[in-house]
Write a protein that holds these residues in place. Structure first.
Motif, PDB file in Angstrom:
ATOM      1  N   PHE A   1       0.852  -1.190   0.000  1.00 11.11           N
ATOM      2  CA  PHE A   1       0.000   0.000   0.000  1.00 11.11           C
ATOM      3  C   PHE A   1       0.884   1.235   0.000  1.00 11.11           C
ATOM      4  CE2 PHE A   1       0.407  -1.017   4.572  1.00 11.11           C
ATOM      5  CZ  PHE A   1       0.902   0.193   5.072  1.00 11.11           C
ATOM      6  N   GLN A   2       0.279   2.362  -0.369  1.00 13.11           N
ATOM      7  CA  GLN A   2       0.967   3.640  -0.332  1.00 13.11           C
ATOM      8  C   GLN A   2       0.041   4.663   0.311  1.00 13.11           C
ATOM      9  OE1 GLN A   2       3.183   4.795  -3.970  1.00 13.11           O
ATOM     10  NE2 GLN A   2       2.445   2.879  -4.874  1.00 13.11           N
ATOM     11  N   THR A   3       0.584   5.508   1.163  1.00 20.15           N
ATOM     12  CA  THR A   3      -0.216   6.569   1.773  1.00 20.15           C
ATOM     13  C   THR A   3       0.001   7.864   0.996  1.00 20.15           C
ATOM     14  OG1 THR A   3       1.473   7.348   3.331  1.00 20.15           O
ATOM     15  CG2 THR A   3       0.149   5.466   4.016  1.00 20.15           C
ATOM     16  N   VAL A   4      -1.095   8.588   0.766  1.00 15.41           N
ATOM     17  CA  VAL A   4      -1.024   9.831  -0.001  1.00 15.41           C
ATOM     18  C   VAL A   4      -1.811  10.923   0.718  1.00 15.41           C
ATOM     19  CG1 VAL A   4      -0.698   8.725  -2.245  1.00 15.41           C
ATOM     20  CG2 VAL A   4      -3.020   9.154  -1.395  1.00 15.41           C
ATOM     21  N   ALA A   5      -1.490  12.163   0.375  1.00  9.64           N
ATOM     22  CA  ALA A   5      -2.245  13.328   0.845  1.00  9.64           C
ATOM     23  C   ALA A   5      -2.967  13.917  -0.355  1.00  9.64           C
ATOM     24  CB  ALA A   5      -1.316  14.347   1.478  1.00  9.64           C
ATOM     25  N   VAL A   6      -4.260  14.112  -0.218  1.00  7.75           N
ATOM     26  CA  VAL A   6      -5.077  14.662  -1.299  1.00  7.75           C
ATOM     27  C   VAL A   6      -5.620  16.006  -0.862  1.00  7.75           C
ATOM     28  CG1 VAL A   6      -7.044  14.240  -2.837  1.00  7.75           C
ATOM     29  CG2 VAL A   6      -5.696  12.311  -1.974  1.00  7.75           C
ATOM     30  N   VAL A   7      -5.541  16.998  -1.769  1.00  8.07           N
ATOM     31  CA  VAL A   7      -6.002  18.357  -1.469  1.00  8.07           C
ATOM     32  C   VAL A   7      -6.863  18.850  -2.620  1.00  8.07           C
ATOM     33  CG1 VAL A   7      -3.996  18.927  -0.045  1.00  8.07           C
ATOM     34  CG2 VAL A   7      -3.926  19.371  -2.508  1.00  8.07           C
ATOM     35  N   PRO A   8      -7.735  19.835  -2.374  1.00  7.51           N
ATOM     36  CA  PRO A   8      -8.510  20.434  -3.469  1.00  7.51           C
ATOM     37  C   PRO A   8      -7.581  21.161  -4.439  1.00  7.51           C
ATOM     38  CG  PRO A   8      -9.455  20.985  -1.326  1.00  7.51           C
ATOM     39  CD  PRO A   8      -8.116  20.385  -1.064  1.00  7.51           C
ATOM     40  N   ALA A   9      -7.916  21.140  -5.691  1.00  5.30           N
ATOM     41  CA  ALA A   9      -7.081  21.793  -6.708  1.00  5.30           C
ATOM     42  C   ALA A   9      -6.994  23.287  -6.476  1.00  5.30           C
ATOM     43  CB  ALA A   9      -7.640  21.500  -8.100  1.00  5.30           C
ATOM     44  N   ASP A  10      -8.071  23.911  -5.942  1.00  5.81           N
ATOM     45  CA  ASP A  10      -8.037  25.363  -5.754  1.00  5.81           C
ATOM     46  C   ASP A  10      -7.060  25.785  -4.656  1.00  5.81           C
ATOM     47  OD1 ASP A  10      -9.359  24.587  -3.474  1.00  5.81           O
ATOM     48  OD2 ASP A  10     -11.292  25.418  -4.055  1.00  5.81           O
ATOM     49  N   LEU A  11      -6.633  24.823  -3.821  1.00  4.85           N
ATOM     50  CA  LEU A  11      -5.633  25.156  -2.806  1.00  4.85           C
ATOM     51  C   LEU A  11      -4.311  25.513  -3.461  1.00  4.85           C
ATOM     52  CD1 LEU A  11      -4.774  25.128   0.284  1.00  4.85           C
ATOM     53  CD2 LEU A  11      -4.031  22.795  -0.132  1.00  4.85           C
ATOM     54  N   THR A  12      -4.080  24.984  -4.653  1.00  4.85           N
ATOM     55  CA  THR A  12      -2.773  25.133  -5.293  1.00  4.85           C
ATOM     56  C   THR A  12      -2.788  26.095  -6.478  1.00  4.85           C
ATOM     57  OG1 THR A  12      -3.214  23.263  -6.776  1.00  4.85           O
ATOM     58  CG2 THR A  12      -2.226  22.761  -4.642  1.00  4.85           C
ATOM     59  N   GLN A  13      -3.850  26.907  -6.612  1.00  3.44           N
ATOM     60  CA  GLN A  13      -3.935  27.805  -7.753  1.00  3.44           C
ATOM     61  C   GLN A  13      -2.930  28.951  -7.673  1.00  3.44           C
ATOM     62  OE1 GLN A  13      -8.035  28.976  -7.961  1.00  3.44           O
ATOM     63  NE2 GLN A  13      -8.693  27.076  -8.974  1.00  3.44           N
ATOM     64  N   LYS A  14      -2.689  29.444  -6.495  1.00  2.00           N
ATOM     65  CA  LYS A  14      -1.744  30.543  -6.344  1.00  2.00           C
ATOM     66  C   LYS A  14      -0.318  30.030  -6.570  1.00  2.00           C
ATOM     67  CE  LYS A  14      -4.607  33.056  -3.019  1.00  2.00           C
ATOM     68  NZ  LYS A  14      -4.674  33.620  -1.639  1.00  2.00           N
ATOM     69  N   ALA A  15       0.499  30.882  -7.166  1.00  3.30           N
ATOM     70  CA  ALA A  15       1.894  30.514  -7.412  1.00  3.30           C
ATOM     71  C   ALA A  15       2.693  30.687  -6.144  1.00  3.30           C
ATOM     72  CB  ALA A  15       2.476  31.380  -8.534  1.00  3.30           C
ATOM     73  N   VAL A  16       2.859  29.621  -5.432  1.00  6.17           N
ATOM     74  CA  VAL A  16       3.624  29.666  -4.190  1.00  6.17           C
ATOM     75  C   VAL A  16       4.684  28.577  -4.240  1.00  6.17           C
ATOM     76  CG1 VAL A  16       1.741  30.601  -2.797  1.00  6.17           C
ATOM     77  CG2 VAL A  16       1.980  28.121  -3.061  1.00  6.17           C
ATOM     78  N   SER A  17       5.686  28.700  -3.378  1.00 13.52           N
ATOM     79  CA  SER A  17       6.746  27.703  -3.319  1.00 13.52           C
ATOM     80  C   SER A  17       6.220  26.438  -2.651  1.00 13.52           C
ATOM     81  CB  SER A  17       7.925  28.246  -2.515  1.00 13.52           C
ATOM     82  OG  SER A  17       7.558  28.407  -1.155  1.00 13.52           O
ATOM     83  N   PRO A  18       6.867  25.305  -2.887  1.00 12.26           N
ATOM     84  CA  PRO A  18       6.438  24.056  -2.239  1.00 12.26           C
ATOM     85  C   PRO A  18       6.365  24.175  -0.720  1.00 12.26           C
ATOM     86  CG  PRO A  18       7.968  23.574  -4.008  1.00 12.26           C
ATOM     87  CD  PRO A  18       7.941  25.069  -3.868  1.00 12.26           C
ATOM     88  N   ASP A  19       7.345  24.845  -0.104  1.00  9.75           N
ATOM     89  CA  ASP A  19       7.322  25.004   1.350  1.00  9.75           C
ATOM     90  C   ASP A  19       6.097  25.791   1.786  1.00  9.75           C
ATOM     91  OD1 ASP A  19       9.632  23.591   1.636  1.00  9.75           O
ATOM     92  OD2 ASP A  19      10.945  25.347   1.748  1.00  9.75           O
ATOM     93  N   GLU A  20       5.764  26.846   1.056  1.00 15.78           N
ATOM     94  CA  GLU A  20       4.596  27.657   1.389  1.00 15.78           C
ATOM     95  C   GLU A  20       3.310  26.855   1.217  1.00 15.78           C
ATOM     96  OE1 GLU A  20       4.267  30.749   2.626  1.00 15.78           O
ATOM     97  OE2 GLU A  20       6.442  30.705   2.941  1.00 15.78           O
ATOM     98  N   ARG A  21       3.316  25.928   0.270  1.00 13.77           N
ATOM     99  CA  ARG A  21       2.113  25.137   0.015  1.00 13.77           C
ATOM    100  C   ARG A  21       1.779  24.258   1.230  1.00 13.77           C
ATOM    101  NH1 ARG A  21       3.519  23.246  -4.830  1.00 13.77           N
ATOM    102  NH2 ARG A  21       2.659  25.046  -5.915  1.00 13.77           N
ATOM    103  N   LEU A  22       2.772  23.713   1.865  1.00 15.89           N
ATOM    104  CA  LEU A  22       2.525  22.924   3.079  1.00 15.89           C
ATOM    105  C   LEU A  22       2.008  23.816   4.204  1.00 15.89           C
ATOM    106  CD1 LEU A  22       5.615  20.516   3.108  1.00 15.89           C
ATOM    107  CD2 LEU A  22       3.257  19.934   2.555  1.00 15.89           C
ATOM    108  N   LYS A  23       2.525  25.039   4.268  1.00 12.56           N
ATOM    109  CA  LYS A  23       2.077  25.970   5.311  1.00 12.56           C
ATOM    110  C   LYS A  23       0.636  26.407   5.097  1.00 12.56           C
ATOM    111  CE  LYS A  23       6.723  27.776   6.251  1.00 12.56           C
ATOM    112  NZ  LYS A  23       7.629  28.960   6.177  1.00 12.56           N
TER     113      LYS A  23
END
Length: 770
Positions: free
Chosen positions: A103-125
């Motif tokens: 098995f593999q564990t994944v994190a799923v998020v809404p697409a609109d969470l990632t619309q803004k151009a932010v860095s990967p670190d900021e995306r986790l925040k």
């Protein structure tokens, strides 16, 4: 030259006829399966082991040749034998043969969470205060706490506060980061503590369908579908779930995306999703020295040789059934355990950050210490917190001293040492070891069967000026005698000076250990100790010690003391003497109600036995916070430094709420926090390593280890129960100590009253001069 050829041929024949030894855990492979495996001219035999931990040890020792390990078992084996064991075949489920991982564990998020151009670190925040949808904790699934908490542990740095438990630190950190969540199931291994946490932190149940029960309506796939519904209705910004369930539920829904551990994002339709954790499949693993040769032979036996997979030999059919019942073996290239596991798992588990003080488990000897180390590593791999370390000693009493002097924290003790642990070393109980019914600690009192039916002892009142045989001074036989003597009125029920009371009742006794400093809090007068050893020093026996120099030591020794005429009555544990006594008709039991049993021998019921109790308990040092030195010390500091603590004391005294003062002082060492952490950690260990409905576990914490019984826990242990348990055998054991506890409480009350007088006097003195 001919000799060399013959030797070579003989060696070749011997090798061709080599019989491989297959690890067969007793809980997962039946005797019938082993018998079938060894039929005919089988090349494989069963090598019985308790669990996969023992299998790893036997492979490393060269006593077994191969076995089946799942990923968790393999990870534990790697901690001790990183180079001695080689994975040779991977076992993939028959219906999922194309999948690289179990098995593999994944994190799923809404697409609109990632619309803004932010860095990967900021995306986790961006997840902060966004809500968290978690599948939940349940015993029906095999995701352990390490897997279930991997995402949150990676995203949130631990914030450890000393004034709360480890589990509350975890819950508080989750609340502070995500704001709200649905995190169903058992947060703490104790139901009452679990409910307290849910009441205190309702935010972590706020996104659930049923907030009162902290659960999803849709519990399909162990709560993973419920977590994805939580995400789909936009209650939370992230769901941590299994990859195969995401593909089943969301398919390639473009409104959701994978959130990677590095902060990147990927569409759900990607063929290479980013996983937070990848669980390797189970494997067939072999000891390294024979791995190559075994692999060739085993592949022939596992690979179908006839149409439809039929085998000619019954033993090959059995081998296939055992190894490939619901899976199929896939060839692995030569690799180490580290290489195999690190494709999806973190293998250096020693660096995992945890809160709380390390639990130092006191162990006796090398064997028990070694088992403790395996259990401690297994606990770390399961994310049981706080961490556990092992503190080696040479005896139970050395452990008592180590705990009393803060070099260790816990030990599991035989019920025989409960009295000494409490009265001499200041220990108290964290948990009781629940005992299998037929292995309870049953104490009986036994007298000799006279030839003329003229019984010198017909009831307990006849013990006056008689001699008694005890297995050990301060043991459970001694304590049962004290209780029955008190309840029958032959010693005072108001005094706590047991040695003096008993010395006045009996004319003599054999109480091994009474002259030993390990067995007494304060030295017993020479007159009393001499009387308690007088029956030991009978005929050729001159020792009063707790070892083999004293032929009257232990339950068997106490019966020998009785049979040889050194004593008139013996108080012994039934299980230790019934099967070892030559002629039971030479004895008769004096029952708890004060009457002799109707017939000679050791036939009795629970109403005749003096007590039927649990067999062992887990003890911890009980720091005596409320003592005279502590009060005077803190009071002086507060008075002369005018600290805020003193003001609190004054306010308590003014408002007649003196209990405030005691609570304040009680926080000095945060003892209750550590006790709760230890209590919950042990219960969590039992959940994963104790007796389970599904028997697969990396190491059996209650079972034998490496062929040795009674390490860490007695083999009579079936589980752990809290000190508030209403189980009959636990209540009976606690009842034995009721007067002991009353004596301690009475002494404590006298001390506190004296201190309060001093405090109030100083209080008035202080204010009269200001």
């Amino acid at each position: 030259m001919k000799n060399i050829v013959w030797i070579s041929l003989l060696l070749g024949v011997a090798y061709a006829q080599q019989e491989y030894k297959f690890c067969a855990p007793i809980d997962t492979i039946s005797d019938d399966a082993c018998y079938a495996l060894q039929r005919g001219e089988s090349k494989v035999s069963c090598f019985r082991v308790t669990d996969s931990a023992e299998c790893a040890i036997r492979l490393a020792q060269g006593k077994a040749d191969f076995g089946v390990f799942n990923a968790e078992e393999l990870l534990l084996a790697y901690q001790f034998y990183p180079l001695d064991i080689s994975p040779i075949f991977q076992l993939r489920h028959r219906e999922r043969q194309e999948e690289e991982f179990e098995f593999q564990t994944v994190a799923v998020v809404p697409a609109d969470l990632t619309q803004k151009a932010v860095s990967p670190d900021e995306r986790l925040k961006q997840l902060k205060n966004g809500g968290f949808c978690h599948p939940g904790f349940s015993k029906s699934q095999w995701w352990n706490d390490y897997i279930l908490k991997h995402f949150e542990r990676t995203v949130i740095s631990p914030h450890c506060q000393d004034n709360v438990t480890v589990i509350e630190n975890e819950i508080r950190s989750l609340r502070d980061f995500f704001g709200k969540a649905c995190r169903p199931g058992e947060w703490a291994a104790d139901s009452s503590i679990d409910q307290e946490l849910k009441n205190k932190y309702p935010e972590l149940c706020a996104l659930c369908d049923n907030q009162a029960t902290c659960s999803y309506n849709n519990k399909e796939k162990h709560g993973h579908f419920g977590a994805m519904e939580c995400l789909a209705r936009h209650d939370g910004k992230v769901a941590y779930v299994a990859l195969n369930y995401v593909r089943e539920y969301f398919k390639t829904n473009a409104t959701f995306q994978f959130l990677c551990p590095n902060g990147n994002i990927l569409p759900l339709k990607t063929e290479t999703p980013c996983a937070w954790l990848k669980q390797p499949w189970s494997v067939v693993a072999a000891r390294k020295e024979i791995a190559k040769d075994l692999k060739i032979d085993l592949w022939k036996w596992l690979k179908p040789s006839l149409p439809f997979g039929f085998k000619e030999n019954d033993w090959e059919i059995a081998l296939n059934k055992i190894i490939q019942d619901d899976s199929r073996a896939f060839n692995l290239t030569e690799m180490s355990l580290a290489t195999y596991l690190s494709k999806g798992r973190e293998i250096d588990i020693s660096n995992i950050e945890t809160c709380g003080k390390t639990i130092r488990w006191c162990t006796i000897g090398d064997l028990e210490t070694n088992k403790c180390r395996w259990v401690a590593r297994a606990a770390r791999a399961l994310d049981v917190q706080p961490n556990i370390s092992c503190s080696k000693s040479n005896s139970t009493f050395e452990c008592f001293r180590d705990i009393a002097e803060n070099r260790a924290d816990i030990i599991t003790i035989d019920s025989n040492y409960g009295y000494l642990a409490r009265t001499v070393y200041g220990l108290s109980t964290i948990l009781y070891s629940e005992t299998e019914t037929d292995k309870n600690s049953v104490i009986i009192s036994v007298v000799r069967e006279p030839k003329d039916n003229n019984y010198p002892i017909k009831n307990f009142h006849d013990l006056k000026n008689r001699k008694a045989c005890f297995p050990e001074y301060g043991g459970i036989g001694w304590l049962n005698f004290i209780n029955v003597a008190r309840s029958n009125g032959i010693i005072s029920s108001k005094s706590c000076d047991y040695p003096l009371l008993v010395s006045k009742l009996l004319s003599g006794a054999c109480s091994p250990g009474v002259e030993d400093t390990d067995h007494t809090r304060t030295p017993i007068s020479s007159d009393v100790s001499s009387k308690f050893c007088s029956a030991c020093r009978y005929q050729n026996n001159t020792s009063c010690a707790v070892n083999e120099t004293n032929r009257y030591y232990s339950d068997e020794g106490a019966m020998r003391c009785l049979s040889e005429g050194a004593g008139d009555i013996a108080f012994v544990k039934a299980a230790n003497i019934i099967e070892k006594t030559i002629d039971s008709n030479m004895y008769r039991i004096l029952c708890k109600n004060g009457s002799l049993a109707e017939t000679p021998g050791f036939k009795f019921d629970e109403f005749c036995a003096l007590s039927v109790t649990i067999d062992s308990e887990v003890g911890i040092i009980f720091l005596k916070l409320f003592n005279l030195y502590t009060y005077i010390h803190i009071f002086n500091v507060c008075v002369w430094a005018h600290a805020y603590i003193y003001i609190s004391v004054v306010q308590c005294i003014k408002s007649n709420k003196l209990q405030c003062f005691f609570q304040l002082v009680g926080r000095k060492d945060d003892t209750q926090i550590f006790r709760t952490d230890t209590f919950l950690a042990l219960l969590k260990l039992e959940n994963w390593l104790g007796y389970r409905v599904s028997p697969r576990r990396s190491i059996h914490i209650y079972g034998p280890f490496n062929g040795t019984f009674n390490l860490l826990f007695k083999d009579s242990t079936s589980g752990l129960v809290s000190t508030s348990s209403m189980k009959k055998s636990v209540l009976a054991y606690k009842e034995l100590f009721s007067h002991v506890d009353q004596c301690s409480t009475g002494s404590f009350a006298a001390t506190t009253n004296f201190v309060l007088v001093i405090l109030i006097t100083l209080y008035h003195f202080f204010f009269s001069h200001n």
